[in-house]
Scaffold this motif. Structure first.
Motif, PDB file in Angstrom:
ATOM      1  N   THR A 260       0.782  -1.191  -0.040  1.00 16.58           N
ATOM      2  CA  THR A 260       0.028  -0.283  -0.024  1.00 16.58           C
ATOM      3  C   THR A 260       0.803   1.295  -0.036  1.00 16.58           C
ATOM      4  OG1 THR A 260      -1.722  -1.127   1.073  1.00 16.58           O
ATOM      5  CG2 THR A 260      -1.744   1.154   1.137  1.00 16.58           C
ATOM      6  N   LEU A 263       2.299   1.696  -3.393  1.00 13.97           N
ATOM      7  CA  LEU A 263       1.350   2.270  -4.363  1.00 13.97           C
ATOM      8  C   LEU A 263       0.827   3.590  -4.363  1.00 13.97           C
ATOM      9  CD1 LEU A 263      -0.264   0.778  -6.917  1.00 13.97           C
ATOM     10  CD2 LEU A 263      -2.025   0.439  -4.773  1.00 13.97           C
ATOM     11  N   ALA A 288      -3.419   5.809  -1.544  1.00 17.17           N
ATOM     12  CA  ALA A 288      -3.839   4.555  -0.861  1.00 17.17           C
ATOM     13  C   ALA A 288      -3.631   4.454   0.411  1.00 17.17           C
ATOM     14  CB  ALA A 288      -3.032   3.312  -1.708  1.00 17.17           C
ATOM     15  N   TYR A 290      -4.679   1.465   3.904  1.00  9.93           N
ATOM     16  CA  TYR A 290      -5.060   0.281   4.470  1.00  9.93           C
ATOM     17  C   TYR A 290      -5.378   0.410   6.081  1.00  9.93           C
ATOM     18  CZ  TYR A 290      -4.386  -4.126   6.092  1.00  9.93           C
ATOM     19  OH  TYR A 290      -4.285  -5.524   6.843  1.00  9.93           O
ATOM     20  N   THR A 317      -5.015   3.604 -12.860  1.00 17.62           N
ATOM     21  CA  THR A 317      -5.006   3.043 -11.345  1.00 17.62           C
ATOM     22  C   THR A 317      -5.160   1.516 -11.702  1.00 17.62           C
ATOM     23  OG1 THR A 317      -6.166   4.841 -10.447  1.00 17.62           O
ATOM     24  CG2 THR A 317      -6.222   2.759  -9.418  1.00 17.62           C
ATOM     25  N   TYR A 318      -5.996   1.013 -12.533  1.00 18.18           N
ATOM     26  CA  TYR A 318      -6.075  -0.354 -12.784  1.00 18.18           C
ATOM     27  C   TYR A 318      -4.773  -0.763 -13.453  1.00 18.18           C
ATOM     28  CZ  TYR A 318     -10.748  -0.842 -10.770  1.00 18.18           C
ATOM     29  OH  TYR A 318     -11.838  -1.027  -9.730  1.00 18.18           O
ATOM     30  N   LEU A 321      -2.404  -1.420 -10.551  1.00 22.03           N
ATOM     31  CA  LEU A 321      -2.489  -2.409  -9.752  1.00 22.03           C
ATOM     32  C   LEU A 321      -2.323  -3.879 -10.517  1.00 22.03           C
ATOM     33  CD1 LEU A 321      -6.103  -1.567  -8.330  1.00 22.03           C
ATOM     34  CD2 LEU A 321      -4.305  -1.007  -7.410  1.00 22.03           C
ATOM     35  N   ARG A 325       0.311  -7.100  -9.689  1.00 23.48           N
ATOM     36  CA  ARG A 325      -0.274  -8.375  -9.753  1.00 23.48           C
ATOM     37  C   ARG A 325       0.496  -9.308 -10.561  1.00 23.48           C
ATOM     38  NH1 ARG A 325      -5.628  -8.656 -11.894  1.00 23.48           N
ATOM     39  NH2 ARG A 325      -5.901 -10.631 -11.081  1.00 23.48           N
ATOM     40  N   ALA A 391      -1.072  -8.892  -3.521  1.00 26.57           N
ATOM     41  CA  ALA A 391      -1.585  -7.911  -4.347  1.00 26.57           C
ATOM     42  C   ALA A 391      -2.783  -9.095  -5.226  1.00 26.57           C
ATOM     43  CB  ALA A 391      -0.506  -7.505  -5.616  1.00 26.57           C
ATOM     44  N   LEU A 395      -5.882  -6.794  -4.909  1.00 29.18           N
ATOM     45  CA  LEU A 395      -6.012  -5.662  -5.771  1.00 29.18           C
ATOM     46  C   LEU A 395      -6.829  -6.397  -7.276  1.00 29.18           C
ATOM     47  CD1 LEU A 395      -2.383  -4.341  -5.644  1.00 29.18           C
ATOM     48  CD2 LEU A 395      -4.468  -3.652  -4.119  1.00 29.18           C
ATOM     49  N   MET A 400     -13.284  -4.912  -6.617  1.00 31.41           N
ATOM     50  CA  MET A 400     -13.057  -3.419  -6.138  1.00 31.41           C
ATOM     51  C   MET A 400     -14.421  -2.845  -6.376  1.00 31.41           C
ATOM     52  SD  MET A 400      -9.792  -3.188  -5.339  1.00 31.41           S
ATOM     53  CE  MET A 400      -9.236  -1.311  -5.836  1.00 31.41           C
TER      54      MET A 400
END
Length: 407
Positions: A260, A263, A288, A290, A317-318, A321, A325, A391, A395, A400
């Motif tokens: 986090t 990111l 971001a 958490y 953003t994606y 993410l 991943r 992730a 993520l 989401m």
């Protein structure tokens, strides 16, 4: 110096770290917050925080404030979903004054009706402030969206209607049900020996009668992905994306905290800030966060952007993410991420007030406290494989939820 932990005869835990400083910090931490309220008493945990300083059996509200402020000290409090903190910062020579005052407030607060009615207006103005500040409000509304129908989704401030309806009896009932043995920790960081502080705590706190146990919490285990778009007339749009995450006891939370921070933590060179703000100039604020709760957690991404940039910001953003991943961090990337996170942890704990609250919270939930060296070693041990694994658990675009304030 190591932390010292004691237990008073009434079940209250005391944790202390002796530090050589002219300023000391002392607080009472309670494992009770918004999620512990009855549904029709929304906002009462926060209202207790506001009104507990409004008089005791032997002091008026003015005398409570003056007792510590007359010697240059400060009184403060805060409320979260699961905790309530009451604390003071003061010159170390005034330790006993602060301990006695916090004990008087914690154990002998009277919550006079006249003061309650005045403070309701203050809380309602606080609610109005948040309603006029979409960049703040969206965090609360997103929690309500994600934890819909569950106590974790309740707004900490409550509603104007629920606050207006609160009565003195409601406050005493809430305290009696939730301020129980095992739910209260006294935390201290200052220039006083552990033995002397223990004697003070026994003198001023040990005679308070607490319930043997608090009412059980309703666990959250029914997450559903939700998407909501709210039309708001504001100069920019506000976007929240997020998913449920690891609870406070989950061993995976350390790797996820590091992820986090990489990111969207407070630094300017985070992946989201570079991709959205620095490289494209699409947003002023990107971060971001958490939050770990006792039985769940919440991961969020916030973006404040122009109305016509929403879709582009979400797409970027994606992409970030998915990189986390699909692409394992290289050795240099991982080491850099760790160094940055370690520095931020150290800076946060350099403030002795933050350290006092941090060790108190650790004692509240774990009955033990990590040293800075132990915390650093845990961060250093995180692997690129662990980061990639969390992730791929959290993520995930299809998991989401989203909340957008825009046109």
């Amino acid at each position: 110096m190591p932390h010292a932990i004691f237990q008073l005869k009434n079940g209250i835990k005391l944790i202390h770290k002796e530090i050589d400083s002219p300023i000391s910090h002392f607080g009472v931490l309670v494992n009770a917050g918004t999620r512990d309220e009855d549904e029709h008493k929304s906002g009462i945990a926060h209202f207790v925080e506001h009104t507990i300083f409004k008089g005791t059996r032997k002091r008026s509200a003015r005398q409570v404030i003056r007792r510590i402020e007359d010697v240059g000290g400060e009184l403060n409090a805060s409320t979260s979903k699961e905790e309530t903190y009451f604390h003071s910062s003061f010159l170390s020579a005034d330790y006993e004054r602060a301990v006695e005052l916090l004990a008087d407030i914690f154990g002998n607060a009277t919550f006079p009706e006249t003061e309650l009615e005045k403070e309701k207006d203050v809380v309602i103005e606080e609610i109005n402030y948040y309603k006029d500040t979409p960049s703040e409000l969206i965090y609360d509304d997103f929690e309500t969206l994600v934890f819909q129908g569950h106590p974790l989704g309740r707004n900490i401030l409550g509603t104007k209607k629920s606050v207006k309806a609160l009565r003195q009896k409601d406050i005493f009932d809430f305290i009696g049900q939730n301020y129980a043995q095992g739910n209260v920790v006294i935390s201290s960081a200052g220039k006083i020996s552990s033995a002397r502080l223990q004697r003070m705590a026994e003198r001023y706190f040990a005679d308070f009668s607490l319930a043997s146990s608090a009412k059980e919490r309703n666990p959250f285990d029914q997450y559903q992905v939700r998407h909501e778009h709210v039309n708001k007339h504001s100069s920019q749009s506000h976007v929240m994306l997020g998913n449920v995450a690891y609870d406070i006891t989950d061993s995976k939370k350390d790797a996820f905290q590091l992820l986090t921070n990489l990111l969207g933590g407070p630094s300017m060179n985070t992946r989201l800030n570079m991709a959205i703000r620095e490289n494209k100039g699409l947003a002023y604020s990107v971060d971001a966060t958490y939050s770990a709760f006792s039985d769940s957690g919440l991961f969020t991404i916030y973006i404040g952007c122009e109305h016509d940039a929403i879709d582009q910001c979400i797409d970027l953003t994606y992409k970030e993410l998915n990189k986390l991943r699909q692409q394992k961090l290289g050795a240099m990337q991982l080491q850099y991420a760790k160094k940055q996170f370690l520095g931020q942890v150290a800076i946060t704990n350099e403030g002795k007030l933050n350290e006092m609250l941090s060790i108190g919270r650790a004692a509240l939930f774990f009955n033990e406290v990590e040293t800075m060296e132990e915390a650093f070693a845990k961060i250093e041990s995180i692997t690129a494989e662990e980061i990639m694994a969390v992730a791929n658990e959290i993520l995930i675009p299809d998991k989401m939820s989203s909340l957008i304030y825009g046109k």
